[in-house]
Motif scaffolding. Structure first.
Motif, PDB file in Angstrom:
ATOM      1  N   LEU A   1     -40.736 -19.894  33.549  1.00 33.64           N
ATOM      2  CA  LEU A   1     -42.143 -20.188  33.254  1.00 33.64           C
ATOM      3  C   LEU A   1     -42.380 -20.206  31.748  1.00 33.64           C
ATOM      4  O   LEU A   1     -43.122 -21.047  31.232  1.00 33.64           O
TER       5      LEU A   1
ATOM      6  N   TYR B   1     -41.240 -23.380  30.209  1.00 30.78           N
ATOM      7  CA  TYR B   1     -42.128 -24.505  30.480  1.00 30.78           C
ATOM      8  C   TYR B   1     -43.510 -24.317  29.874  1.00 30.78           C
ATOM      9  O   TYR B   1     -44.359 -25.201  29.965  1.00 30.78           O
TER      10      TYR B   1
ATOM     11  N   VAL C   1     -45.802 -22.103  30.921  1.00 34.01           N
ATOM     12  CA  VAL C   1     -46.763 -21.872  32.017  1.00 34.01           C
ATOM     13  C   VAL C   1     -46.926 -20.374  32.226  1.00 34.01           C
ATOM     14  O   VAL C   1     -45.939 -19.641  32.302  1.00 34.01           O
ATOM     15  N   SER C   2     -48.181 -19.908  32.352  1.00 34.33           N
ATOM     16  CA  SER C   2     -48.424 -18.482  32.563  1.00 34.33           C
ATOM     17  C   SER C   2     -48.137 -18.095  34.011  1.00 34.33           C
ATOM     18  O   SER C   2     -48.270 -18.897  34.932  1.00 34.33           O
TER      19      SER C   2
ATOM     20  N   LEU D   1     -51.278 -18.461  36.191  1.00 31.58           N
ATOM     21  CA  LEU D   1     -51.534 -19.822  36.660  1.00 31.58           C
ATOM     22  C   LEU D   1     -50.579 -20.209  37.776  1.00 31.58           C
ATOM     23  O   LEU D   1     -50.979 -20.802  38.783  1.00 31.58           O
ATOM     24  N   TYR D   2     -49.330 -19.833  37.632  1.00 30.06           N
ATOM     25  CA  TYR D   2     -48.319 -20.122  38.660  1.00 30.06           C
ATOM     26  C   TYR D   2     -48.681 -19.452  39.984  1.00 30.06           C
ATOM     27  O   TYR D   2     -48.678 -20.087  41.042  1.00 30.06           O
TER      28      TYR D   2
ATOM     29  N   CYS E   1     -44.769 -27.269  37.313  1.00 29.88           N
ATOM     30  CA  CYS E   1     -44.665 -26.527  36.050  1.00 29.88           C
ATOM     31  C   CYS E   1     -43.904 -27.298  34.968  1.00 29.88           C
ATOM     32  O   CYS E   1     -44.028 -26.978  33.786  1.00 29.88           O
TER      33      CYS E   1
ATOM     34  N   ALA F   1     -57.308 -20.593  37.957  1.00 31.71           N
ATOM     35  CA  ALA F   1     -56.820 -21.752  37.216  1.00 31.71           C
ATOM     36  C   ALA F   1     -57.883 -22.379  36.327  1.00 31.71           C
ATOM     37  O   ALA F   1     -57.564 -23.036  35.330  1.00 31.71           O
TER      38      ALA F   1
ATOM     39  N   THR G   1     -58.085 -21.737  32.262  1.00 35.81           N
ATOM     40  CA  THR G   1     -56.947 -22.304  31.542  1.00 35.81           C
ATOM     41  C   THR G   1     -57.101 -23.805  31.355  1.00 35.81           C
ATOM     42  O   THR G   1     -56.857 -24.342  30.279  1.00 35.81           O
ATOM     43  N   SER G   2     -57.532 -24.468  32.410  1.00 37.63           N
ATOM     44  CA  SER G   2     -57.660 -25.922  32.360  1.00 37.63           C
ATOM     45  C   SER G   2     -58.890 -26.367  31.577  1.00 37.63           C
ATOM     46  O   SER G   2     -58.827 -27.292  30.766  1.00 37.63           O
TER      47      SER G   2
ATOM     48  N   ASP H   1     -53.954 -29.585  35.205  1.00 38.05           N
ATOM     49  CA  ASP H   1     -55.241 -29.351  34.545  1.00 38.05           C
ATOM     50  C   ASP H   1     -56.223 -30.468  34.892  1.00 38.05           C
ATOM     51  O   ASP H   1     -57.399 -30.215  35.168  1.00 38.05           O
TER      52      ASP H   1
END
Length: 269
Positions: free
Chosen positions: A51, A54, A56-57, A60-61, A92, A248, A251-252, A264
């Motif tokens: 993660l 990539y 990615v948190s 979020l995952y 991701c 989510a 973040t988006s 997003d």
């Protein structure tokens, strides 16, 4: 782009192609480093490192995985498991690095979440239709009460026609009034639910017109965007939005439009 590490990271990915020849020229050094980490670290740390690679948190995952467990995700267990497995090595993965089969998984995820949103919208529409049905039933029953009262009055005025006719009219009036009382109770409950839904709808429409538009278009400065999101978050929570989407959403929404990925874009849409 795809690498040997990405195929090994999930038991659900077994594409039939040469992993070496399909690897991109760009980022080869970084991909090799990630592959080495996966060999040496346990699964939990491997996931964390993947993660991180990539960008990615974990929050979020996990939010995406939780959304796939929603009761309205109407998929066979095998299909659901396939989508869950595709999140790490599909969704991701940065957009510009995705292989064709990864893009197809991302599209399936987008369609799945859109289906959940459509079902939630249908539930709201069904509730509105039920309120309308109760209102119509109330009008009909009120007419029945009026007709029954008139019949009772006529029976009283013509008592000489017999007690049997009077008893029948009385029974009809009492039965209709009883039904009306029940429907009044249902209508009251329906009105309350309708008022709540109407207010939530107004709040949501206002948020979409103001805060959501500003965040979607990225026209606010960072501090102002956070303040706008706080208002939007309150409306989202009060409307009963799923925890996974609430997770989510910030973040988006707080990303500049140019920095948003496909996930997003799906959340913002």
């Amino acid at each position: 782009a795809i690498s040997a590490r990405r195929c090994d990271a999930s038991p659900y990915f077994a594409p039939d192609f040469d992993q070496t020849t399909m690897a991109p020229k760009k980022g080869t050094k970084r991909t090799a480093a990630v592959a080495q980490v996966e060999v040496e670290l346990p699964e939990a740390k491997k996931l964390k490192e993947t993660l991180k690679a990539y960008g990615v948190s974990k929050t979020l995952y996990d939010g995406v995985l939780e959304a796939l467990q929603h009761p309205l995700v109407d998929l066979p267990h095998s299909a659901r498991d396939m989508l869950i497995a595709s999140v790490l090595e599909g969704l991701c993965v940065p957009v510009n690095q995705r292989h064709e089969f990864q893009k197809s998984y991302v599209e399936m995820l987008a369609q799945t979440f859109q289906g959940v949103l459509s079902k939630l919208k249908m539930k709201l529409e069904t509730a509105s239709e039920e309120v309308s049905r109760i209102e119509a039933a109330k009008t009909e029953l009120q007419a029945q009460v009026t007709a029954s009262d008139e019949a009772l009055q006529k029976a009283l005025e013509t008592e000489n026609k017999g007690k049997e006719d009077l008893a029948e009219a009385t029974h009809s009036a009492l039965a209709a009034k009883s039904k009306l009382s029940e429907q009044e109770k249902l209508r009251s409950e329906g009105d309350a639910a309708h008022d709540v839904a109407k207010k939530e709808k107004a709040d949501i429409e206002a948020a979409l017109t103001e805060e959501f538009r500003v965040l979607r278009d990225g026209t606010a400065a960072a501090d102002e965007a956070k303040a706008q999101y706080k208002k939007l978050e309150q409306v989202a929570k009060s409307s009963g939005m799923e925890n996974s989407l609430l997770t989510a959403l910030p973040t988006s929404m707080l990303k500049p439009p140019s920095d948003r990925g496909s996930f997003d874009a799906m959340v913002v849409a």
